[in-house]
Design an enzyme around this catalytic site. Structure first.
Site, PDB file in Angstrom:
ATOM      1  N   ARG A   2     -46.058 138.369  75.155  1.00 35.24           N
ATOM      2  CA  ARG A   2     -45.493 137.711  76.293  1.00 35.24           C
ATOM      3  C   ARG A   2     -44.133 137.645  76.243  1.00 35.24           C
ATOM      4  O   ARG A   2     -43.373 138.017  77.304  1.00 35.24           O
ATOM      5  CB  ARG A   2     -46.196 136.389  76.430  1.00 35.24           C
ATOM      6  CG  ARG A   2     -45.586 135.762  77.623  1.00 35.24           C
ATOM      7  CD  ARG A   2     -45.381 136.474  79.119  1.00 35.24           C
ATOM      8  NE  ARG A   2     -46.500 137.363  79.294  1.00 35.24           N
ATOM      9  CZ  ARG A   2     -46.371 138.334  79.941  1.00 35.24           C
ATOM     10  NH1 ARG A   2     -45.442 138.787  80.630  1.00 35.24           N
ATOM     11  NH2 ARG A   2     -47.521 139.123  80.412  1.00 35.24           N
ATOM     12  N   LYS A  35     -23.639 134.326  88.609  1.00 30.53           N
ATOM     13  CA  LYS A  35     -24.896 133.831  89.092  1.00 30.53           C
ATOM     14  C   LYS A  35     -26.135 134.140  88.229  1.00 30.53           C
ATOM     15  O   LYS A  35     -26.818 134.928  88.478  1.00 30.53           O
ATOM     16  CB  LYS A  35     -25.187 134.219  90.562  1.00 30.53           C
ATOM     17  CG  LYS A  35     -24.143 133.322  91.453  1.00 30.53           C
ATOM     18  CD  LYS A  35     -24.326 133.684  92.852  1.00 30.53           C
ATOM     19  CE  LYS A  35     -23.251 133.291  93.650  1.00 30.53           C
ATOM     20  NZ  LYS A  35     -23.352 133.420  95.120  1.00 30.53           N
ATOM     21  N   LYS A  64     -10.578 129.862  93.452  1.00 29.02           N
ATOM     22  CA  LYS A  64     -11.350 130.077  94.635  1.00 29.02           C
ATOM     23  C   LYS A  64     -11.032 128.914  95.594  1.00 29.02           C
ATOM     24  O   LYS A  64     -10.045 128.203  95.193  1.00 29.02           O
ATOM     25  CB  LYS A  64     -12.930 129.848  94.005  1.00 29.02           C
ATOM     26  CG  LYS A  64     -13.760 130.747  93.245  1.00 29.02           C
ATOM     27  CD  LYS A  64     -14.876 130.623  92.649  1.00 29.02           C
ATOM     28  CE  LYS A  64     -15.908 130.507  93.724  1.00 29.02           C
ATOM     29  NZ  LYS A  64     -16.269 131.907  94.418  1.00 29.02           N
ATOM     30  N   GLU A  84      -9.356 134.470  95.626  1.00 29.64           N
ATOM     31  CA  GLU A  84     -10.354 134.695  96.492  1.00 29.64           C
ATOM     32  C   GLU A  84      -9.906 133.983  98.023  1.00 29.64           C
ATOM     33  O   GLU A  84      -9.130 133.257  98.090  1.00 29.64           O
ATOM     34  CB  GLU A  84     -11.510 133.762  96.451  1.00 29.64           C
ATOM     35  CG  GLU A  84     -12.736 133.625  97.573  1.00 29.64           C
ATOM     36  CD  GLU A  84     -13.495 132.384  97.156  1.00 29.64           C
ATOM     37  OE1 GLU A  84     -14.731 132.715  96.708  1.00 29.64           O
ATOM     38  OE2 GLU A  84     -13.650 131.428  97.843  1.00 29.64           O
ATOM     39  N   ASP A 120     -13.708 136.970 100.708  1.00 34.36           N
ATOM     40  CA  ASP A 120     -14.862 136.312 100.925  1.00 34.36           C
ATOM     41  C   ASP A 120     -15.567 136.036 102.468  1.00 34.36           C
ATOM     42  O   ASP A 120     -14.923 135.655 103.179  1.00 34.36           O
ATOM     43  CB  ASP A 120     -14.470 134.847 100.411  1.00 34.36           C
ATOM     44  CG  ASP A 120     -15.911 134.038 100.381  1.00 34.36           C
ATOM     45  OD1 ASP A 120     -16.670 134.481 100.065  1.00 34.36           O
ATOM     46  OD2 ASP A 120     -15.938 132.615 100.772  1.00 34.36           O
TER      47      ASP A 120
END
Length: 290
Positions: free
Chosen positions: A109, A144, A176, A205, A226
């Protein structure tokens, strides 16, 4: 084990990191006990041969992680039959293992969890890469990623034909919207980073053409567009005129990826490569009579 270490290094993976992840995964599966089902139904001396086989077509990766799982569980006789990043059809045998039956089942597994997950990422990445073929644009991943699995997930992206964005917060700077808000302006944020880390790559960004024009004057290594439309991306490409590399992110689906790619941007940043890739269906089957 030494050969496996060399194989992992050649793939750009840290053997010690992989071995620790395998150890943690098996420990989680056993939870301080033993495999009740296998211990009760199978003798300690039984030996079997088993095949890791695809149930669906796709791009496979994580084969040498499976090898690490097998070796950790005491299954040292195995053969990896295809290359990392290989495109395979359903029914393809990827790895054959021979050894103690209980040990193979202990590995099963955890090995499949790694293999199916990573192959799913490679398969999805390859679909995106194929969608924008014929353009200069490249498919890139993001941060992410699943906590603890970033190195492997980004490896799977590479095996699917994509390229990696920064591996960590310490590798490069990405300014950002929240950084801009906290610092006061794009220029203030950029200059502060440049002063403290003059040798680090900096990406900015922007979410408007006006911000883009300000960012260009700072000469960053990359500008992230963005949530801009394809028309805005085309305008951005025209304005920068090759002075700065451009990356588009947000609002991009595989159905409109080609439209973004042909605008002339250098990268499409796709978070779904790692946070939403479906597992590739792969199973482990014992051979009858062996």
């Amino acid at each position: 084990m030494n050969q496996l270490r060399d194989n992992l290094k050649n793939l750009g993976l840290s053997p010690n990191h992989i071995f620790q992840q395998v150890k943690d995964a098996i420990s989680e599966d056993l939870a301080g006990g033993q495999d009740l089902t296998s211990v009760a139904t199978i003798t300690q001396s039984q030996v079997s041969t088993a095949d890791f086989t695809t149930r669906a077509s796709g791009v496979v990766s994580g084969l040498h992680v499976v090898a690490a799982v097998l070796e950790y569980c005491g299954v040292n006789h195995y053969e990896v039959l295809v290359d990392e990043g290989a495109k395979v059809s359903a029914g393809k045998v990827l790895i054959t293992a021979q050894g103690n039956t209980q040990k193979i089942l202990l590995a099963e597994r955890t090995a499949l969890n790694f293999l199916s997950h990573l192959s799913g990422i490679s398969t999805l990445t390859n679909q995106w890469v194929s969608e924008i073929s014929g353009t200069k644009c490249q498919i890139r991943d993001t941060r992410k990623t699943t906590p603890g699995l970033r190195m492997l997930e980004k490896f799977a992206v590479r095996m699917g034909g994509g390229v990696n964005h920064r591996l960590s917060l310490s590798q490069a700077a990405l300014i950002k919207d929240n950084h801009i808000m906290a610092a006061g302006s794009i220029s203030d944020a950029f200059n502060a980073i440049k002063k403290m880390y003059p040798d680090k790559s900096i990406e900015i960004e922007v979410d408007s053409i006006d911000q883009l024009k300000e960012a260009i004057t700072l000469k960053p290594d990359l500008i992230l567009l963005d949530n801009m439309s394809t028309n805005q991306c085309s305008e951005a490409v025209s304005i920068t005129n090759g002075l700065v590399k451009l990356e588009a992110s947000g609002g991009i689906a595989i159905t409109n990826a080609k439209a973004y790619a042909v605008t002339g941007v250098d990268y499409l940043a796709i978070g779904s490569l790692t946070h939403s890739a479906p597992a590739l269906d792969i199973g482990l089957d014992f051979r009858k009579g062996k």
